[in-house]
Motif scaffolding. Structure first.
Motif, PDB file in Angstrom:
ATOM      1  N   UNK A  17       0.827  -1.217   0.000  1.00 13.98           N
ATOM      2  CA  UNK A  17       0.000   0.000   0.000  1.00 13.98           C
ATOM      3  C   UNK A  17       0.864   1.272   0.000  1.00 13.98           C
ATOM      4  N   UNK A  18       1.961   1.274   0.741  1.00 18.84           N
ATOM      5  CA  UNK A  18       2.834   2.453   0.788  1.00 18.84           C
ATOM      6  C   UNK A  18       3.443   2.744  -0.578  1.00 18.84           C
ATOM      7  N   UNK A  19       3.830   1.697  -1.300  1.00 15.42           N
ATOM      8  CA  UNK A  19       4.382   1.879  -2.646  1.00 15.42           C
ATOM      9  C   UNK A  19       3.315   2.477  -3.562  1.00 15.42           C
ATOM     10  N   UNK A  20       2.097   1.947  -3.456  1.00 14.37           N
ATOM     11  CA  UNK A  20       0.985   2.432  -4.272  1.00 14.37           C
ATOM     12  C   UNK A  20       0.703   3.912  -3.981  1.00 14.37           C
ATOM     13  N   UNK A  21       0.652   4.275  -2.713  1.00 19.58           N
ATOM     14  CA  UNK A  21       0.341   5.660  -2.357  1.00 19.58           C
ATOM     15  C   UNK A  21       1.419   6.627  -2.840  1.00 19.58           C
ATOM     16  N   UNK A  22       2.674   6.186  -2.864  1.00 20.53           N
ATOM     17  CA  UNK A  22       3.763   7.049  -3.320  1.00 20.53           C
ATOM     18  C   UNK A  22       3.667   7.296  -4.822  1.00 20.53           C
ATOM     19  N   UNK A  23       3.352   6.245  -5.582  1.00 22.69           N
ATOM     20  CA  UNK A  23       3.206   6.399  -7.033  1.00 22.69           C
ATOM     21  C   UNK A  23       2.419   5.227  -7.585  1.00 22.69           C
ATOM     22  N   UNK A  24       1.441   5.529  -8.437  1.00 17.92           N
ATOM     23  CA  UNK A  24       0.665   4.469  -9.067  1.00 17.92           C
ATOM     24  C   UNK A  24       0.161   4.905 -10.439  1.00 17.92           C
ATOM     25  N   UNK A  55       7.691   0.238 -13.609  1.00 14.17           N
ATOM     26  CA  UNK A  55       8.943   0.763 -14.165  1.00 14.17           C
ATOM     27  C   UNK A  55       8.879   0.808 -15.684  1.00 14.17           C
ATOM     28  N   UNK A  56       8.371  -0.258 -16.311  1.00 13.46           N
ATOM     29  CA  UNK A  56       8.251  -0.293 -17.770  1.00 13.46           C
ATOM     30  C   UNK A  56       7.194   0.717 -18.237  1.00 13.46           C
ATOM     31  N   UNK A  57       6.121   0.853 -17.466  1.00  8.43           N
ATOM     32  CA  UNK A  57       5.068   1.831 -17.774  1.00  8.43           C
ATOM     33  C   UNK A  57       5.683   3.230 -17.866  1.00  8.43           C
ATOM     34  N   UNK A  58       6.494   3.571 -16.872  1.00  8.58           N
ATOM     35  CA  UNK A  58       7.141   4.889 -16.862  1.00  8.58           C
ATOM     36  C   UNK A  58       8.180   5.004 -17.980  1.00  8.58           C
ATOM     37  N   UNK A  59       8.886   3.910 -18.277  1.00  8.62           N
ATOM     38  CA  UNK A  59       9.879   3.930 -19.361  1.00  8.62           C
ATOM     39  C   UNK A  59       9.224   4.206 -20.710  1.00  8.62           C
ATOM     40  N   UNK A  60       7.959   3.809 -20.850  1.00 11.20           N
ATOM     41  CA  UNK A  60       7.207   4.084 -22.076  1.00 11.20           C
ATOM     42  C   UNK A  60       6.560   5.473 -22.047  1.00 11.20           C
ATOM     43  N   UNK A  61       6.948   6.290 -21.066  1.00 14.95           N
ATOM     44  CA  UNK A  61       6.438   7.666 -20.913  1.00 14.95           C
ATOM     45  C   UNK A  61       4.923   7.711 -20.715  1.00 14.95           C
ATOM     46  N   UNK A  62       4.393   6.702 -20.065  1.00 12.13           N
ATOM     47  CA  UNK A  62       2.969   6.698 -19.737  1.00 12.13           C
ATOM     48  C   UNK A  62       2.789   7.355 -18.371  1.00 12.13           C
ATOM     49  N   UNK A  63       1.620   7.954 -18.131  1.00 13.99           N
ATOM     50  CA  UNK A  63       1.451   8.760 -16.912  1.00 13.99           C
ATOM     51  C   UNK A  63       1.301   7.940 -15.634  1.00 13.99           C
ATOM     52  N   UNK A  64       1.770   8.527 -14.537  1.00 16.88           N
ATOM     53  CA  UNK A  64       1.547   7.975 -13.204  1.00 16.88           C
ATOM     54  C   UNK A  64       1.071   9.100 -12.300  1.00 16.88           C
ATOM     55  N   UNK A  65       0.502   8.724 -11.193  1.00 12.90           N
ATOM     56  CA  UNK A  65       0.114   9.683 -10.160  1.00 12.90           C
ATOM     57  C   UNK A  65       1.130   9.522  -9.041  1.00 12.90           C
ATOM     58  N   UNK A  66       1.828  10.618  -8.723  1.00 13.06           N
ATOM     59  CA  UNK A  66       2.903  10.546  -7.743  1.00 13.06           C
ATOM     60  C   UNK A  66       2.607  11.482  -6.576  1.00 13.06           C
TER      61      UNK A  66
END
Length: 175
Positions: free
Chosen positions: A27-34, A94-105
């Protein structure tokens, strides 16, 4: 049965078509960035018998940080989602971000505990080595003590430093 694997771009298209994205990290990992619209269902909950509901026969795509947790636990994920079809997102967030797809941080959230352990352990080892060379060779024992603690954590699955760090005030989850 081995679930199929999808790239982050393929996963994004499937999500747009109604697939459900499940983040199995803590959950902590998810809350930091998902990933936007990802549901948090930590693997610890799945391992304890929690099922993944609410997909209404839509495909379920599981992801973690780098793809290791989903691959290693594929059977448990299939069981938790049964009878719905399961896919694993290759490379995780990590791969999602490498493909320049959005995350909520949310950088106000604490770093994951294991990253904190790595930072503290690495710092203590460096301090032990520096002090051992400059002040007294007995101070090398600090590095040895940290190494022994990490070895014990790896063998037993229990990390005293992680337990201690999890009680620190900065690790109280903010919602």
């Amino acid at each position: 049965m081995t679930p199929g694997s999808v790239s982050p771009r393929e996963a994004k298209k499937l999500i747009e078509q109604g697939a459900v994205l499940i983040d199995i990290r803590d959950r902590a990992e998810y809350l930091r960035e998902h990933i936007p619209n990802a549901r948090s269902v930590p693997f610890a909950d799945i391992a304890a018998g929690k099922t993944v509901e609410g997909a209404e026969q839509r495909p379920i795509i599981f992801h973690c940080q780098a793809g290791m947790r989903t691959t290693q636990n594929a059977d448990a994920l299939i069981k938790a989602a049964s009878p719905t079809s399961v896919l694993l997102m290759a490379g995780g967030i990590n791969a999602w971000k490498s493909d320049s797809l959005p995350t909520i941080e949310d950088k106000k959230q604490p770093l994951p505990i294991m990253r904190q352990v790595q930072i503290v352990a690495g710092t203590l080892v460096l301090i032990g080595v520096a002090l051992g060379y400059t002040i007294d060779s007995k101070l090398f024992m600090l590095s040895g003590f940290v190494g022994a603690g990490l070895l014990f954590a790896g063998i037993s699955g229990w990390c005293g430093m992680a337990s201690l760090l999890s009680k620190m005030p900065w690790n109280r989850l903010r919602k």
